[in-house]
Design a protein around this motif. Structure first.
Motif, PDB file in Angstrom:
ATOM      1  N   GLU A 172      37.059  -8.610 -27.100  1.00  0.00           N
ATOM      2  CA  GLU A 172      38.178  -7.939 -27.756  1.00  0.00           C
ATOM      3  C   GLU A 172      37.924  -7.957 -29.255  1.00  0.00           C
ATOM      4  OE1 GLU A 172      42.735  -9.057 -28.013  1.00  0.00           O
ATOM      5  OE2 GLU A 172      42.120  -8.564 -25.963  1.00  0.00           O
ATOM      6  N   CYS A 173      38.052  -6.801 -29.888  1.00  0.00           N
ATOM      7  CA  CYS A 173      37.861  -6.707 -31.332  1.00  0.00           C
ATOM      8  C   CYS A 173      38.984  -7.471 -32.032  1.00  0.00           C
ATOM      9  CB  CYS A 173      37.865  -5.237 -31.765  1.00  0.00           C
ATOM     10  SG  CYS A 173      37.769  -5.007 -33.554  1.00  0.00           S
ATOM     11  N   THR A 174      38.616  -8.421 -32.910  1.00  0.00           N
ATOM     12  CA  THR A 174      39.646  -9.237 -33.553  1.00  0.00           C
ATOM     13  C   THR A 174      40.385  -8.456 -34.638  1.00  0.00           C
ATOM     14  OG1 THR A 174      37.859 -10.163 -34.899  1.00  0.00           O
ATOM     15  CG2 THR A 174      38.686 -11.518 -33.107  1.00  0.00           C
ATOM     16  N   THR A 175      39.841  -7.281 -35.022  1.00  0.00           N
ATOM     17  CA  THR A 175      40.536  -6.472 -36.018  1.00  0.00           C
ATOM     18  C   THR A 175      41.566  -5.559 -35.367  1.00  0.00           C
ATOM     19  OG1 THR A 175      38.557  -6.487 -37.381  1.00  0.00           O
ATOM     20  CG2 THR A 175      40.212  -4.815 -37.901  1.00  0.00           C
ATOM     21  N   CYS A 176      41.138  -4.799 -34.351  1.00  0.00           N
ATOM     22  CA  CYS A 176      42.027  -3.757 -33.829  1.00  0.00           C
ATOM     23  C   CYS A 176      42.479  -3.972 -32.388  1.00  0.00           C
ATOM     24  CB  CYS A 176      41.351  -2.385 -33.951  1.00  0.00           C
ATOM     25  SG  CYS A 176      40.063  -2.092 -32.725  1.00  0.00           S
ATOM     26  N   GLY A 177      41.840  -4.881 -31.652  1.00  0.00           N
ATOM     27  CA  GLY A 177      42.252  -5.117 -30.276  1.00  0.00           C
ATOM     28  C   GLY A 177      41.544  -4.249 -29.250  1.00  0.00           C
ATOM     29  N   ASN A 178      40.636  -3.391 -29.707  1.00  0.00           N
ATOM     30  CA  ASN A 178      39.840  -2.581 -28.789  1.00  0.00           C
ATOM     31  C   ASN A 178      38.920  -3.491 -27.963  1.00  0.00           C
ATOM     32  OD1 ASN A 178      38.618  -0.362 -27.599  1.00  0.00           O
ATOM     33  ND2 ASN A 178      37.303   0.080 -29.355  1.00  0.00           N
ATOM     34  N   VAL A 179      38.467  -2.988 -26.833  1.00  0.00           N
ATOM     35  CA  VAL A 179      37.520  -3.746 -26.013  1.00  0.00           C
ATOM     36  C   VAL A 179      36.158  -3.067 -26.109  1.00  0.00           C
ATOM     37  CG1 VAL A 179      36.953  -4.488 -23.689  1.00  0.00           C
ATOM     38  CG2 VAL A 179      39.329  -4.513 -24.458  1.00  0.00           C
TER      39      VAL A 179
ATOM     40  N   PRO B 138      33.265  -6.913 -34.997  1.00  0.00           N
ATOM     41  CA  PRO B 138      34.171  -5.777 -34.822  1.00  0.00           C
ATOM     42  C   PRO B 138      33.602  -4.698 -33.886  1.00  0.00           C
ATOM     43  CG  PRO B 138      33.148  -5.749 -37.003  1.00  0.00           C
ATOM     44  CD  PRO B 138      32.814  -7.058 -36.380  1.00  0.00           C
ATOM     45  N   CYS B 139      34.522  -3.933 -33.299  1.00  0.00           N
ATOM     46  CA  CYS B 139      34.120  -2.918 -32.331  1.00  0.00           C
ATOM     47  C   CYS B 139      33.420  -1.748 -33.021  1.00  0.00           C
ATOM     48  CB  CYS B 139      35.352  -2.414 -31.572  1.00  0.00           C
ATOM     49  SG  CYS B 139      36.456  -1.393 -32.568  1.00  0.00           S
ATOM     50  N   GLY B 140      32.849  -0.858 -32.230  1.00  0.00           N
ATOM     51  CA  GLY B 140      32.119   0.281 -32.769  1.00  0.00           C
ATOM     52  C   GLY B 140      32.962   1.150 -33.678  1.00  0.00           C
ATOM     53  N   ILE B 141      34.240   1.279 -33.388  1.00  0.00           N
ATOM     54  CA  ILE B 141      35.116   2.117 -34.207  1.00  0.00           C
ATOM     55  C   ILE B 141      35.380   1.442 -35.549  1.00  0.00           C
ATOM     56  CG2 ILE B 141      37.457   3.066 -34.394  1.00  0.00           C
ATOM     57  CD1 ILE B 141      37.381   3.529 -31.366  1.00  0.00           C
ATOM     58  N   CYS B 142      35.721   0.148 -35.532  1.00  0.00           N
ATOM     59  CA  CYS B 142      36.002  -0.562 -36.785  1.00  0.00           C
ATOM     60  C   CYS B 142      34.755  -0.641 -37.668  1.00  0.00           C
ATOM     61  CB  CYS B 142      36.514  -1.971 -36.494  1.00  0.00           C
ATOM     62  SG  CYS B 142      38.212  -1.999 -35.916  1.00  0.00           S
ATOM     63  N   ALA B 143      33.573  -0.730 -37.030  1.00  0.00           N
ATOM     64  CA  ALA B 143      32.337  -0.911 -37.796  1.00  0.00           C
ATOM     65  C   ALA B 143      31.748   0.413 -38.266  1.00  0.00           C
ATOM     66  CB  ALA B 143      31.314  -1.653 -36.944  1.00  0.00           C
TER      67      ALA B 143
END
Ligand SMILES: [Zn+2]
Length: 198
Positions: free
Chosen positions: A55-62, A67-72
């Protein structure tokens, strides 16, 4: 009489959303008959999810990274933040690249009936993100249900004092509509026609 193994698997499957005991039993039989083919693929897919997803600790995406691909992704518009109830809503909106900014997953919606309070959702971390600055617009993309709209208004109130534009999806959304059931055209329309929350 089914063996203990079959019974355990049936019970585990029947807890999945949309699968009752009857369809779970049918799925188990289907898998047993295809033990060498479909079951192997399913086991591999389950193991990959168990071992590879976080789970992405920034946005909650899986995703496979935190961070997840979207946040990064540096090409994402840092100034836009879209708030959704569940990861499935994020995926629905992102499937067609409808939203170019980033996301924040609440992990549910406020519900007096189910006893879901603001502190049960990722609202504190949302306010932290807005407080850190750099965000111009927060899009509240809650489902068009009573609870979704209650949640949207609660968040809008909490964000009132910050210098951000707060918008919500247009009410072209069918009442009671859940985001991840909508087709891309309807979602795109609701997003394009988004308006200040009133
Ligand atoms: Zn993320």
């Amino acid at each position: 009489m089914a063996s203990q193994e079959i019974e355990t698997l049936t019970q585990a499957l029947s807890r999945l959303p949309g699968l009752g005991p009857r369809s779970a039993r049918r799925a188990v039989l289907w898998l047993i008959k295809r033990r060498e083919t479909s079951l192997v693929g399913l086991l591999e897919a389950l193991a990959a999810v168990r071992d590879g997803l976080v789970e992405c600790t920034t946005c909650g995406n899986v995703d496979t990274s935190d961070p997840c691909g979207i946040c990064a992704d540096p090409r994402r518009d840092q100034r836009g933040l879209c708030v959704v109830e569940d990861v499935s809503d994020l995926w629905a909106l992102d499937r067609a690249r409808l939203f170019t900014g980033r996301y924040h997953v609440l992990g549910g919606r406020l519900s007096a009936l189910e006893g879901v309070r603001p502190e049960d959702l990722a609202i504190g971390s949302l306010i932290d993100r807005v407080e850190r600055g750099g965000i111009d617009e927060v899009v509240l993309a809650m489902n068009a249900t009573l609870e979704g709209q209650t949640t949207a208004h609660y968040i809008a109130e909490r964000l009132e004092t910050y210098p951000v534009r707060i918008t919500q999806l247009a009410h072209g959304l069918p009442v009671g509509g859940e985001l991840d059931y909508l087709d891309e055209g309807t979602l795109a329309q609701a997003l394009r026609a988004r308006r200040p929350i009133g």
